[in-house]
Design a protein around this motif. Structure first.
Motif, PDB file in Angstrom:
ATOM      1  N   LYS A  42       0.924  -1.372  -0.026  1.00 38.44           N
ATOM      2  CA  LYS A  42      -0.176   0.232  -0.050  1.00 38.44           C
ATOM      3  C   LYS A  42       0.951   1.610   0.048  1.00 38.44           C
ATOM      4  CE  LYS A  42      -3.236   0.000   3.596  1.00 38.44           C
ATOM      5  NZ  LYS A  42      -3.809  -0.687   4.250  1.00 38.44           N
ATOM      6  N   GLN A  43       2.049   1.402   0.682  1.00 43.33           N
ATOM      7  CA  GLN A  43       3.612   2.363   1.089  1.00 43.33           C
ATOM      8  C   GLN A  43       3.457   2.901  -0.665  1.00 43.33           C
ATOM      9  OE1 GLN A  43       4.549   0.978   4.123  1.00 43.33           O
ATOM     10  NE2 GLN A  43       4.109   2.420   5.532  1.00 43.33           N
ATOM     11  N   LEU A  44       4.019   1.587  -1.277  1.00 41.43           N
ATOM     12  CA  LEU A  44       4.802   1.652  -2.762  1.00 41.43           C
ATOM     13  C   LEU A  44       3.415   2.303  -3.289  1.00 41.43           C
ATOM     14  CD1 LEU A  44       6.792   1.083  -4.237  1.00 41.43           C
ATOM     15  CD2 LEU A  44       5.203  -0.834  -5.336  1.00 41.43           C
ATOM     16  N   LYS A  45       2.004   1.515  -3.300  1.00 43.25           N
ATOM     17  CA  LYS A  45       1.396   2.620  -4.445  1.00 43.25           C
ATOM     18  C   LYS A  45       0.849   3.717  -4.146  1.00 43.25           C
ATOM     19  CE  LYS A  45       0.043  -1.780  -6.544  1.00 43.25           C
ATOM     20  NZ  LYS A  45      -1.299  -2.931  -7.028  1.00 43.25           N
ATOM     21  N   ARG A  46       0.480   4.249  -3.172  1.00 45.72           N
ATOM     22  CA  ARG A  46       0.615   5.645  -2.526  1.00 45.72           C
ATOM     23  C   ARG A  46       1.114   6.776  -2.479  1.00 45.72           C
ATOM     24  NH1 ARG A  46       0.348   5.384   3.410  1.00 45.72           N
ATOM     25  NH2 ARG A  46      -1.592   3.832   3.685  1.00 45.72           N
ATOM     26  N   ALA A  47       2.155   6.247  -2.597  1.00 46.11           N
ATOM     27  CA  ALA A  47       3.357   7.317  -3.328  1.00 46.11           C
ATOM     28  C   ALA A  47       3.432   7.391  -4.362  1.00 46.11           C
ATOM     29  CB  ALA A  47       4.993   6.760  -2.687  1.00 46.11           C
ATOM     30  N   GLY A  48       3.455   6.312  -5.345  1.00 50.00           N
ATOM     31  CA  GLY A  48       3.057   6.925  -6.950  1.00 50.00           C
ATOM     32  C   GLY A  48       1.619   6.091  -7.534  1.00 50.00           C
ATOM     33  N   LEU A  49       0.487   6.422  -6.558  1.00 53.68           N
ATOM     34  CA  LEU A  49      -0.566   5.608  -7.338  1.00 53.68           C
ATOM     35  C   LEU A  49      -0.889   5.860  -8.940  1.00 53.68           C
ATOM     36  CD1 LEU A  49      -2.524   3.482  -6.345  1.00 53.68           C
ATOM     37  CD2 LEU A  49      -4.030   4.773  -5.649  1.00 53.68           C
ATOM     38  N   ASP A  50      -1.867   7.020  -8.254  1.00 52.34           N
ATOM     39  CA  ASP A  50      -1.908   7.437  -9.880  1.00 52.34           C
ATOM     40  C   ASP A  50      -0.845   7.990 -11.188  1.00 52.34           C
ATOM     41  OD1 ASP A  50      -0.572   9.770  -8.598  1.00 52.34           O
ATOM     42  OD2 ASP A  50      -2.349  11.298  -8.887  1.00 52.34           O
ATOM     43  N   TYR A  51       0.523   7.387 -10.709  1.00 56.25           N
ATOM     44  CA  TYR A  51       1.365   7.270 -12.120  1.00 56.25           C
ATOM     45  C   TYR A  51       1.889   5.922 -12.570  1.00 56.25           C
ATOM     46  CZ  TYR A  51       1.863  11.845 -10.869  1.00 56.25           C
ATOM     47  OH  TYR A  51       1.126  13.814 -11.170  1.00 56.25           O
ATOM     48  N   TRP A  52       1.657   5.089 -11.691  1.00 56.25           N
ATOM     49  CA  TRP A  52       1.364   3.753 -12.178  1.00 56.25           C
ATOM     50  C   TRP A  52       1.428   2.868 -13.318  1.00 56.25           C
ATOM     51  CZ3 TRP A  52       5.281   1.397  -9.331  1.00 56.25           C
ATOM     52  CH2 TRP A  52       4.827   0.050  -8.940  1.00 56.25           C
ATOM     53  N   ALA A  53      -0.157   3.418 -13.847  1.00 54.25           N
ATOM     54  CA  ALA A  53       0.101   2.869 -14.936  1.00 54.25           C
ATOM     55  C   ALA A  53       0.642   3.766 -16.110  1.00 54.25           C
ATOM     56  CB  ALA A  53      -1.438   2.976 -15.342  1.00 54.25           C
ATOM     57  N   ASP A  54       0.970   4.139 -16.548  1.00 60.47           N
ATOM     58  CA  ASP A  54       1.833   4.864 -17.189  1.00 60.47           C
ATOM     59  C   ASP A  54       3.195   4.995 -16.856  1.00 60.47           C
ATOM     60  OD1 ASP A  54      -0.530   6.454 -18.115  1.00 60.47           O
ATOM     61  OD2 ASP A  54       0.141   8.010 -16.643  1.00 60.47           O
ATOM     62  N   LEU A  55       3.539   4.303 -15.946  1.00 55.59           N
ATOM     63  CA  LEU A  55       5.142   3.608 -15.829  1.00 55.59           C
ATOM     64  C   LEU A  55       5.718   2.850 -16.568  1.00 55.59           C
ATOM     65  CD1 LEU A  55       7.696   4.292 -13.679  1.00 55.59           C
ATOM     66  CD2 LEU A  55       6.523   2.339 -12.082  1.00 55.59           C
ATOM     67  N   ASN A  56       6.894   2.564 -17.135  1.00 49.27           N
ATOM     68  CA  ASN A  56       7.610   1.837 -17.432  1.00 49.27           C
ATOM     69  C   ASN A  56       8.716   1.673 -16.727  1.00 49.27           C
ATOM     70  OD1 ASN A  56       8.777  -0.093 -19.443  1.00 49.27           O
ATOM     71  ND2 ASN A  56       9.343   1.998 -20.734  1.00 49.27           N
ATOM     72  N   LEU A  57       8.125  -0.143 -16.513  1.00 49.27           N
ATOM     73  CA  LEU A  57       8.766  -0.468 -15.331  1.00 49.27           C
ATOM     74  C   LEU A  57       8.589  -2.083 -15.574  1.00 49.27           C
ATOM     75  CD1 LEU A  57       9.193  -1.398 -11.934  1.00 49.27           C
ATOM     76  CD2 LEU A  57       6.926  -1.751 -11.717  1.00 49.27           C
ATOM     77  N   ARG A  58       9.675  -2.859 -15.355  1.00 45.80           N
ATOM     78  CA  ARG A  58      10.756  -3.527 -16.295  1.00 45.80           C
ATOM     79  C   ARG A  58      10.784  -4.173 -14.429  1.00 45.80           C
ATOM     80  NH1 ARG A  58      13.562  -0.737 -20.906  1.00 45.80           N
ATOM     81  NH2 ARG A  58      11.658  -0.690 -21.642  1.00 45.80           N
ATOM     82  N   TYR A  59      11.401  -6.177 -14.131  1.00 49.08           N
ATOM     83  CA  TYR A  59      12.116  -6.788 -13.005  1.00 49.08           C
ATOM     84  C   TYR A  59      12.937  -7.660 -13.544  1.00 49.08           C
ATOM     85  CZ  TYR A  59       8.370  -5.052 -10.725  1.00 49.08           C
ATOM     86  OH  TYR A  59       6.184  -4.697 -10.630  1.00 49.08           O
ATOM     87  N   TRP A  60      14.131  -7.725 -13.348  1.00 49.23           N
ATOM     88  CA  TRP A  60      15.015  -8.111 -13.336  1.00 49.23           C
ATOM     89  C   TRP A  60      15.609  -9.144 -12.150  1.00 49.23           C
ATOM     90  CZ3 TRP A  60      16.472  -7.626 -18.374  1.00 49.23           C
ATOM     91  CH2 TRP A  60      16.441  -6.546 -18.998  1.00 49.23           C
ATOM     92  N   ASP A  61      16.774 -10.228 -12.002  1.00 56.16           N
ATOM     93  CA  ASP A  61      16.835 -10.969 -10.838  1.00 56.16           C
ATOM     94  C   ASP A  61      18.606 -10.672 -10.854  1.00 56.16           C
ATOM     95  OD1 ASP A  61      14.459 -12.744 -10.607  1.00 56.16           O
ATOM     96  OD2 ASP A  61      15.021 -13.895 -12.516  1.00 56.16           O
ATOM     97  N   SER A  62      19.039  -9.872 -11.719  1.00 56.56           N
ATOM     98  CA  SER A  62      20.568  -8.893 -11.418  1.00 56.56           C
ATOM     99  C   SER A  62      21.448  -7.878 -12.082  1.00 56.56           C
ATOM    100  CB  SER A  62      21.237 -10.282 -11.053  1.00 56.56           C
ATOM    101  OG  SER A  62      21.571 -10.178 -12.516  1.00 56.56           O
ATOM    102  N   ILE A  63      21.637  -7.511 -11.475  1.00 63.94           N
ATOM    103  CA  ILE A  63      22.365  -6.004 -12.637  1.00 63.94           C
ATOM    104  C   ILE A  63      22.727  -6.790 -13.411  1.00 63.94           C
ATOM    105  CG2 ILE A  63      24.285  -5.850 -10.387  1.00 63.94           C
ATOM    106  CD1 ILE A  63      22.341  -3.100 -12.496  1.00 63.94           C
ATOM    107  N   GLU A  64      23.742  -7.947 -13.230  1.00 64.77           N
ATOM    108  CA  GLU A  64      24.476  -8.578 -14.306  1.00 64.77           C
ATOM    109  C   GLU A  64      23.570  -9.249 -15.550  1.00 64.77           C
ATOM    110  OE1 GLU A  64      26.772  -8.905 -10.732  1.00 64.77           O
ATOM    111  OE2 GLU A  64      24.615  -9.470 -11.114  1.00 64.77           O
ATOM    112  N   GLU A  65      22.074  -8.967 -15.055  1.00 68.62           N
ATOM    113  CA  GLU A  65      20.937  -9.377 -15.963  1.00 68.62           C
ATOM    114  C   GLU A  65      20.902  -8.692 -17.184  1.00 68.62           C
ATOM    115  OE1 GLU A  65      16.973 -10.967 -16.589  1.00 68.62           O
ATOM    116  OE2 GLU A  65      17.079 -10.656 -14.294  1.00 68.62           O
ATOM    117  N   VAL A  66      20.434  -7.649 -16.043  1.00 65.90           N
ATOM    118  CA  VAL A  66      20.265  -5.953 -16.932  1.00 65.90           C
ATOM    119  C   VAL A  66      21.343  -5.438 -17.254  1.00 65.90           C
ATOM    120  CG1 VAL A  66      19.378  -3.351 -16.126  1.00 65.90           C
ATOM    121  CG2 VAL A  66      18.602  -4.587 -14.590  1.00 65.90           C
ATOM    122  N   MET A  67      22.721  -5.569 -17.176  1.00 67.85           N
ATOM    123  CA  MET A  67      23.831  -4.874 -18.386  1.00 67.85           C
ATOM    124  C   MET A  67      23.957  -6.354 -19.128  1.00 67.85           C
ATOM    125  SD  MET A  67      26.715  -4.297 -15.332  1.00 67.85           S
ATOM    126  CE  MET A  67      27.344  -2.755 -16.825  1.00 67.85           C
TER     127      MET A  67
END
Length: 153
Positions: A42-67
């Motif tokens: 709830k705290q995460l979404k409260r801080a950015g709730l009305d922007y969450w749908a417009d967010l380009n969000l990606r998840y990774w398992d390590s910084i090495e994977e991102v790189m």
């Protein structure tokens, strides 16, 4: 567009604030697991709730994977231990701005390996660090400023 990478973020309010900053600037947010909270928090979404749908969000398992998945990209690593100031970098659209977790920052081996791309925000030496969401905003807006704020009004 710029890319903000949070490596193992711990505090949902910080990630929520950063998600809002990324949404309003058109920047992608990359979250590297493990996260110190649930993305349903709830705290995460409260801080950015009305922007969450417009967010380009990606998840990774390590910084090495991102790189590895972005081999042509430039990465800059924010740390209070870096020698280079963030204002010494000529940022380019598409750069990845990498930030560590609130309690420990980025791993020392990573910073040692990429010391030439480690950046810091100047501050008093008797203070530990800035808040993570403030640090992201400072560096991201400098990158945007250098690139004439892209398509932002």
């Amino acid at each position: 567009m710029f890319n903000v990478v949070l490596v193992e973020p711990e505090i949902p309010q910080n990630t929520g604030n950063i998600s809002r900053t990324c949404a309003v600037t058109g920047s992608a947010l990359h979250l590297v697991r493990p996260l110190g909270f649930s993305v349903d928090d709830k705290q995460l979404k409260r801080a950015g709730l009305d922007y969450w749908a417009d967010l380009n969000l990606r998840y990774w398992d390590s910084i090495e994977e991102v790189m590895e998945k972005n081999p042509e990209a430039r990465f800059f690593f924010a740390s209070t231990h870096a020698q280079n100031r963030y204002t010494d970098v000529a940022f380019e659209e598409g750069d990845f701005l990498v930030f560590g977790k609130e309690t420990a920052g980025l791993p020392k081996p990573l910073l040692a390996k990429y010391a030439d791309r480690a950046i810091r925000i100047p501050m008093r030496t008797d203070q530990r660090s800035l808040n993570l969401s403030n640090s992201v905003a400072i560096v991201l807006y400098e990158a945007l400023r250098q690139n004439n704020f892209n398509d932002l009004r």
